[in-house]
Design a protein around this motif. Sequence first.
Motif, PDB file in Angstrom:
ATOM      1  N   MET A   1       8.839  -7.524 -11.296  1.00 35.24           N
ATOM      2  CA  MET A   1       9.418  -7.191 -10.051  1.00 35.24           C
ATOM      3  C   MET A   1      11.016  -7.136 -10.541  1.00 35.24           C
ATOM      4  SD  MET A   1       9.305  -8.769  -6.500  1.00 35.24           S
ATOM      5  CE  MET A   1       9.479 -10.358  -6.782  1.00 35.24           C
ATOM      6  N   SER A   2      11.562  -5.917 -10.004  1.00 37.16           N
ATOM      7  CA  SER A   2      13.096  -5.969 -10.416  1.00 37.16           C
ATOM      8  C   SER A   2      14.061  -6.072  -9.399  1.00 37.16           C
ATOM      9  CB  SER A   2      13.186  -4.298 -11.096  1.00 37.16           C
ATOM     10  OG  SER A   2      12.588  -4.242 -12.266  1.00 37.16           O
ATOM     11  N   PHE A   3      13.570  -7.039  -8.390  1.00 41.39           N
ATOM     12  CA  PHE A   3      14.288  -7.329  -7.138  1.00 41.39           C
ATOM     13  C   PHE A   3      13.857  -8.649  -6.895  1.00 41.39           C
ATOM     14  CE2 PHE A   3      10.924  -4.894  -5.373  1.00 41.39           C
ATOM     15  CZ  PHE A   3      10.371  -5.498  -4.446  1.00 41.39           C
ATOM     16  N   LEU A   4      14.897  -9.507  -6.207  1.00 45.77           N
ATOM     17  CA  LEU A   4      14.654 -10.772  -5.855  1.00 45.77           C
ATOM     18  C   LEU A   4      14.114 -10.856  -4.350  1.00 45.77           C
ATOM     19  CD1 LEU A   4      17.652 -12.589  -7.308  1.00 45.77           C
ATOM     20  CD2 LEU A   4      15.350 -12.341  -8.225  1.00 45.77           C
ATOM     21  N   TYR A   5      13.123 -11.307  -4.040  1.00 42.51           N
ATOM     22  CA  TYR A   5      12.503 -11.241  -2.591  1.00 42.51           C
ATOM     23  C   TYR A   5      12.498 -12.539  -1.870  1.00 42.51           C
ATOM     24  CZ  TYR A   5       9.289  -9.924   1.025  1.00 42.51           C
ATOM     25  OH  TYR A   5       8.633  -9.654   2.374  1.00 42.51           O
ATOM     26  N   GLU A   6      12.733 -12.667  -0.623  1.00 44.82           N
ATOM     27  CA  GLU A   6      12.222 -13.683   0.140  1.00 44.82           C
ATOM     28  C   GLU A   6      12.312 -13.227   1.571  1.00 44.82           C
ATOM     29  OE1 GLU A   6      16.697 -15.657   1.308  1.00 44.82           O
ATOM     30  OE2 GLU A   6      15.868 -16.525  -0.444  1.00 44.82           O
ATOM     31  N   GLU A   7      11.333 -14.051   2.450  1.00 41.47           N
ATOM     32  CA  GLU A   7      11.217 -13.535   3.706  1.00 41.47           C
ATOM     33  C   GLU A   7      11.011 -15.007   4.559  1.00 41.47           C
ATOM     34  OE1 GLU A   7       6.437 -13.340   4.223  1.00 41.47           O
ATOM     35  OE2 GLU A   7       7.396 -11.530   3.454  1.00 41.47           O
ATOM     36  N   ARG A   8      11.021 -14.592   5.821  1.00 45.78           N
ATOM     37  CA  ARG A   8      11.026 -15.740   6.820  1.00 45.78           C
ATOM     38  C   ARG A   8      10.515 -15.242   8.041  1.00 45.78           C
ATOM     39  NH1 ARG A   8      14.378 -15.359  11.171  1.00 45.78           N
ATOM     40  NH2 ARG A   8      16.152 -14.031  11.017  1.00 45.78           N
ATOM     41  N   ALA A   9       9.700 -16.246   8.623  1.00 42.70           N
ATOM     42  CA  ALA A   9       8.811 -16.138   9.704  1.00 42.70           C
ATOM     43  C   ALA A   9      10.219 -15.838  11.098  1.00 42.70           C
ATOM     44  CB  ALA A   9       7.691 -16.840  10.197  1.00 42.70           C
ATOM     45  N   SER A  10       9.857 -15.126  12.063  1.00 42.82           N
ATOM     46  CA  SER A  10      10.656 -15.301  13.492  1.00 42.82           C
ATOM     47  C   SER A  10      10.046 -15.852  14.557  1.00 42.82           C
ATOM     48  CB  SER A  10      11.036 -13.705  13.575  1.00 42.82           C
ATOM     49  OG  SER A  10      11.603 -13.615  14.719  1.00 42.82           O
ATOM     50  N   SER A  11      10.476 -16.465  15.397  1.00 42.90           N
ATOM     51  CA  SER A  11      10.083 -16.833  16.785  1.00 42.90           C
ATOM     52  C   SER A  11       9.954 -15.872  17.585  1.00 42.90           C
ATOM     53  CB  SER A  11      11.108 -18.082  17.024  1.00 42.90           C
ATOM     54  OG  SER A  11      12.534 -17.530  17.306  1.00 42.90           O
ATOM     55  N   SER A  12      10.504 -14.791  17.240  1.00 41.88           N
ATOM     56  CA  SER A  12      10.703 -13.507  18.361  1.00 41.88           C
ATOM     57  C   SER A  12       9.205 -12.965  18.327  1.00 41.88           C
ATOM     58  CB  SER A  12      11.589 -12.392  17.966  1.00 41.88           C
ATOM     59  OG  SER A  12      11.372 -11.420  18.722  1.00 41.88           O
ATOM     60  N   VAL A  13       8.834 -12.718  19.866  1.00 42.49           N
ATOM     61  CA  VAL A  13       7.662 -12.004  19.706  1.00 42.49           C
ATOM     62  C   VAL A  13       7.607 -10.504  19.282  1.00 42.49           C
ATOM     63  CG1 VAL A  13       8.056 -11.093  22.301  1.00 42.49           C
ATOM     64  CG2 VAL A  13       5.660 -11.503  21.555  1.00 42.49           C
ATOM     65  N   ASP A  26      17.241  -0.649 -11.352  1.00 45.17           N
ATOM     66  CA  ASP A  26      17.073   0.597 -10.598  1.00 45.17           C
ATOM     67  C   ASP A  26      15.477   0.727 -10.810  1.00 45.17           C
ATOM     68  OD1 ASP A  26      19.704   0.981 -10.247  1.00 45.17           O
ATOM     69  OD2 ASP A  26      19.663   2.639 -11.903  1.00 45.17           O
ATOM     70  N   GLY A  27      14.848   1.387  -9.798  1.00 45.98           N
ATOM     71  CA  GLY A  27      13.404   1.675  -9.667  1.00 45.98           C
ATOM     72  C   GLY A  27      12.688   2.133  -8.445  1.00 45.98           C
ATOM     73  N   THR A  28      11.573   2.099  -8.347  1.00 40.52           N
ATOM     74  CA  THR A  28      10.632   2.395  -7.383  1.00 40.52           C
ATOM     75  C   THR A  28       9.556   1.286  -6.830  1.00 40.52           C
ATOM     76  OG1 THR A  28      11.442   4.721  -7.625  1.00 40.52           O
ATOM     77  CG2 THR A  28       9.505   4.376  -6.305  1.00 40.52           C
ATOM     78  N   TYR A  29       9.716   0.807  -5.703  1.00 47.44           N
ATOM     79  CA  TYR A  29       8.696   0.194  -5.156  1.00 47.44           C
ATOM     80  C   TYR A  29       7.700   1.036  -4.366  1.00 47.44           C
ATOM     81  CZ  TYR A  29       6.850  -3.150  -1.850  1.00 47.44           C
ATOM     82  OH  TYR A  29       5.920  -4.122  -1.074  1.00 47.44           O
ATOM     83  N   LEU A  30       6.509   0.737  -4.472  1.00 54.71           N
ATOM     84  CA  LEU A  30       5.426   1.321  -3.637  1.00 54.71           C
ATOM     85  C   LEU A  30       4.899   0.597  -2.400  1.00 54.71           C
ATOM     86  CD1 LEU A  30       3.980   4.269  -3.525  1.00 54.71           C
ATOM     87  CD2 LEU A  30       2.046   2.974  -4.972  1.00 54.71           C
ATOM     88  N   ALA A  31       5.506   0.659  -1.507  1.00 57.29           N
ATOM     89  CA  ALA A  31       5.240  -0.071  -0.353  1.00 57.29           C
ATOM     90  C   ALA A  31       3.768   0.516   0.557  1.00 57.29           C
ATOM     91  CB  ALA A  31       6.451   0.327   1.003  1.00 57.29           C
ATOM     92  N   SER A  32       3.217  -0.495   0.651  1.00 53.67           N
ATOM     93  CA  SER A  32       1.651  -0.309   1.111  1.00 53.67           C
ATOM     94  C   SER A  32       1.912   0.217   2.560  1.00 53.67           C
ATOM     95  CB  SER A  32       0.835  -1.635   1.272  1.00 53.67           C
ATOM     96  OG  SER A  32       0.785  -2.054  -0.131  1.00 53.67           O
ATOM     97  N   ALA A  33       0.744   0.930   3.177  1.00 56.11           N
ATOM     98  CA  ALA A  33       0.905   1.149   4.593  1.00 56.11           C
ATOM     99  C   ALA A  33       0.507  -0.068   5.412  1.00 56.11           C
ATOM    100  CB  ALA A  33      -0.617   1.721   4.961  1.00 56.11           C
ATOM    101  N   ASP A  34       1.582  -0.054   6.376  1.00 60.87           N
ATOM    102  CA  ASP A  34       1.754  -1.251   7.428  1.00 60.87           C
ATOM    103  C   ASP A  34       1.467  -1.186   8.787  1.00 60.87           C
ATOM    104  OD1 ASP A  34       4.032  -0.126   8.107  1.00 60.87           O
ATOM    105  OD2 ASP A  34       5.143  -1.843   7.319  1.00 60.87           O
ATOM    106  N   ALA A  35       1.354   0.150   9.345  1.00 54.52           N
ATOM    107  CA  ALA A  35       1.127   0.143  10.756  1.00 54.52           C
ATOM    108  C   ALA A  35       2.029  -0.528  11.730  1.00 54.52           C
ATOM    109  CB  ALA A  35      -0.487  -0.198  11.246  1.00 54.52           C
ATOM    110  N   ARG A  36       3.321  -0.844  11.055  1.00 55.63           N
ATOM    111  CA  ARG A  36       4.216  -1.361  11.908  1.00 55.63           C
ATOM    112  C   ARG A  36       5.681  -0.641  11.653  1.00 55.63           C
ATOM    113  NH1 ARG A  36       2.925  -7.044  11.991  1.00 55.63           N
ATOM    114  NH2 ARG A  36       0.730  -7.259  11.864  1.00 55.63           N
TER     115      ARG A  36
END
Length: 227
Positions: A1-13, A26-36
């Motif tokens: 992976m050529s990028f550093l990644y972190e995520e957090r949950a949200s309290s927002s509905v 430099d590169g290309t990430y293939l984002a999966s379908a997400d319906a969001r």
Amino acid sequence: MSFLYEERASSSVFVDVVWHTQDTSDGTYLASADARWDLIFTISADGQRVLLSGPSTQPTPVPYTAGNRNVGIRFAAGAYFTHVPVDAMRDRTERLTMPTPGLFLLGGSAWPFPGTDDALVDALVESFARTGLLAHDDVVEAALDGGPVPLSPRSVERHFTHATGMSPREVRRIARAREAVARLQRGEAIADVAHRLGYADQSHLTRELKRLTGYTPGQSQGRDEPV
């Protein structure tokens, strides 16, 4: 992976997760379908950028550039923007106009660019909701969670179509594929994942993952990128 990644949950509905990345090459990430719906803020050597993505039904190539910092909002199931029909944004990403480096235009109004500040990101989401630009359909979320929905199947389908531009069946297929990848990345066997998530067999799992994520189950096991 050529990028550093972190995520957090949200309290927002309205929000599933808020994620941060820093591109290390430099590169290309293939984002999966997400319906969001997704909203991405980028800070680069060339300036700032805001992207709005509608619900996706297929893998999407996302280029990244060394040195860029990105913050993304992955909105919750049932959350949607009200200023544009969802059909106009399905499988589409729009670069939003920025009249100044600190402002971007969305839904006919100017909004502050939050940068990488989580508190400002959260405040921005609340402003969207307070003004009616961002809405949430409880029926969609309840149906996906398996909760009681006192509506006919046709009515439920109308709710899904309005919020996501997809049928309940397609949204569930995408959610199942993403869950399958997450399990594979945690080390579960391909056959076990296929069985536990209700795929007919491993070939069925392979077809679905290739169509919705761009990767086979075997490739997914060794993939160190987020789903």
